[in-house]
Design an enzyme around this catalytic site. Sequence first.
Site, PDB file in Angstrom:
ATOM      1  N   GLU A 113       0.632  -0.816  -0.255  1.00  0.00           N
ATOM      2  CA  GLU A 113       0.296  -0.071   0.120  1.00  0.00           C
ATOM      3  C   GLU A 113       0.963   1.458  -0.411  1.00  0.00           C
ATOM      4  OE1 GLU A 113      -4.090  -1.776   2.131  1.00  0.00           O
ATOM      5  OE2 GLU A 113      -2.499  -1.144   3.735  1.00  0.00           O
ATOM      6  N   HIS A 241      -8.886  10.209   4.887  1.00  0.00           N
ATOM      7  CA  HIS A 241      -8.833   8.734   3.479  1.00  0.00           C
ATOM      8  C   HIS A 241      -9.326   8.885   2.079  1.00  0.00           C
ATOM      9  CE1 HIS A 241      -8.447   5.819   1.496  1.00  0.00           C
ATOM     10  NE2 HIS A 241      -7.975   4.671   3.150  1.00  0.00           N
ATOM     11  N   ARG A 288      -0.897   8.438   2.387  1.00  0.00           N
ATOM     12  CA  ARG A 288      -1.899   9.240   1.914  1.00  0.00           C
ATOM     13  C   ARG A 288      -2.419  10.808   2.230  1.00  0.00           C
ATOM     14  NH1 ARG A 288      -5.158   4.923   6.681  1.00  0.00           N
ATOM     15  NH2 ARG A 288      -5.419   2.843   5.405  1.00  0.00           N
ATOM     16  N   HIS A 349     -10.898  10.478   8.417  1.00  0.00           N
ATOM     17  CA  HIS A 349     -11.116   8.426   8.368  1.00  0.00           C
ATOM     18  C   HIS A 349     -10.013   7.476   9.600  1.00  0.00           C
ATOM     19  CE1 HIS A 349     -10.002   4.564   7.170  1.00  0.00           C
ATOM     20  NE2 HIS A 349      -9.238   4.851   6.632  1.00  0.00           N
ATOM     21  N   ARG A 384      -0.167   8.143   9.545  1.00  0.00           N
ATOM     22  CA  ARG A 384      -0.192   6.996   9.554  1.00  0.00           C
ATOM     23  C   ARG A 384      -0.325   6.298   8.662  1.00  0.00           C
ATOM     24  NH1 ARG A 384      -4.357   3.029   9.284  1.00  0.00           N
ATOM     25  NH2 ARG A 384      -5.532   4.224   8.263  1.00  0.00           N
TER      26      ARG A 384
END
Length: 519
Positions: A113, A241, A288, A349, A384
């Site tokens: 990811e 997100h 992100r 998110h 994160r």
Amino acid sequence: MRKKVDFLVIGSGIAGLSFALKVAPYGKVLVISKTKLEETNTTYAQGGIAAVTYKPDDFKKHIDDTMIAGDQLSNPDAVRMVVENAPEQIKQLINWGTGFDKTQEGKYDLHKEGGHSEFRILHHLDNTGFEIQRALIEQAKTHENIEFAEDIYAVDIITQHQLGEITYRWRTDVECYGAYVLNEKTGKVDTILSKITMMATGGIGNIYQTTTNPTIATGDGIAMVYRAKGIIENMEFVQFHPTSLYNPKERPSFLITEAMRGYGAILKRKDGVAFMNKYDARGNLAPRDIVARAIDNEMKNTGEDYVYLDVTHKNAEETKKHFPTIYHKCLELGVDITQQMIPVVPAAHYLCGGIKVDLKGRSSIVNLYAAGECSSTGLHGANRLASNSLLEAIVYADVAAKDAAEAVKKIKHKTKIPSWNDEGTTHNEEMVLITQTNKEVEQIMSNYVGIVRSNLRLKRALDRLELIYRETERLFDDSIVTKDLCELRNKINVGYLIIRMAMKRKESRGYTSRSTTIN
């Protein structure tokens, strides 16, 4: 009603249940859930859980990726502890019955990811959190020392404040003796006395209009600890997100997992032009915060309400195999993701800050631990890294359980705790006051405290929220307690903390982005 237990666990996600399983051999455990055990942030986690599994991956790479994603604001000791303990905790999840996907050769099918330099995301299809939640509930229900209570809402933790003792915010002798909880079936506030309390109440997404979080995520644990004079930190780092499914009629917003970009999906404008490479060399695999800001900027420049995520160039059967939940969800809305691009928009998110805890999961309040999204461990820093959240929750639940198992031997129940006092209060017959104020809070946070912030917007948000705060506190003092009223109160507390901490941070770091406009 008054009840005594050794361990009170507030929240039934991965942090709460894994902690409960590990302390159960040392005493009676009560796990309370504000709705049903299955309704947690964990359940909604699609992507997976990060852990070093096979070479060429190693701990240093995972540590470096985490520090880079956190904009070097992560606590190196916390990062190292979580990463190095990951394999052991993954084995524990598997032993408890969690099934992670494997290849035909029998190895774990690892995803990659955004922000990760290697393939290290263990997953179960595209509903990993659901699978973990299922396994934990089944395992916990077999333990005779664990009791569950659903539809029980924690109103406030019990400290010296309820004993009439004055405790200032900077004092370090605040102690937790349990919690006052609202039983929604009886409408009464009960007293739960506990030697050890674990706060595992999840996130804060519902203070925003658009969020991937379930409706239960209203920042309850953070607000309770703040009111009890506990230390809260890093609340400005709200992670949006980048890719939630654009569907204004639905709440929570449906998450399009970051694993889809790892699989090869490409972000595009409505005109079909890909845009991520002009924002970051990593393109669609950038962290992100970068991706969310890029989408936000493209939407503002074009005036469109969303952008697209395009996976139509990938093999259709492979796409359906890897992302069955997303495929069927989009199909319900008339979008065949193997042939059509997916409309996506950023959504609130994850919170990187929260209740400050040390490397053993201990908060600043004695005998009160915190784990999962409501805690601030130092792992995430300003942003994160994808799939580090489930990992953080289970590692910190583990270290907290080990510490609590020793601590509980020396603790005695506090006596003479008063029952909840609702004398002089009445039923609030003006529900519109709560519902409309809720909408106001969400609008304030979304319009002024979103992805990109400015001094002017933050000041306006604070002024509006302070007025709402005073009105709501008067309503709370005069009314019989309800969950709706408590949630509103908590959302206002959390919104205030985010605004105040965002005001203090003058720089753009990770998920707090300052507008270049001078005001």
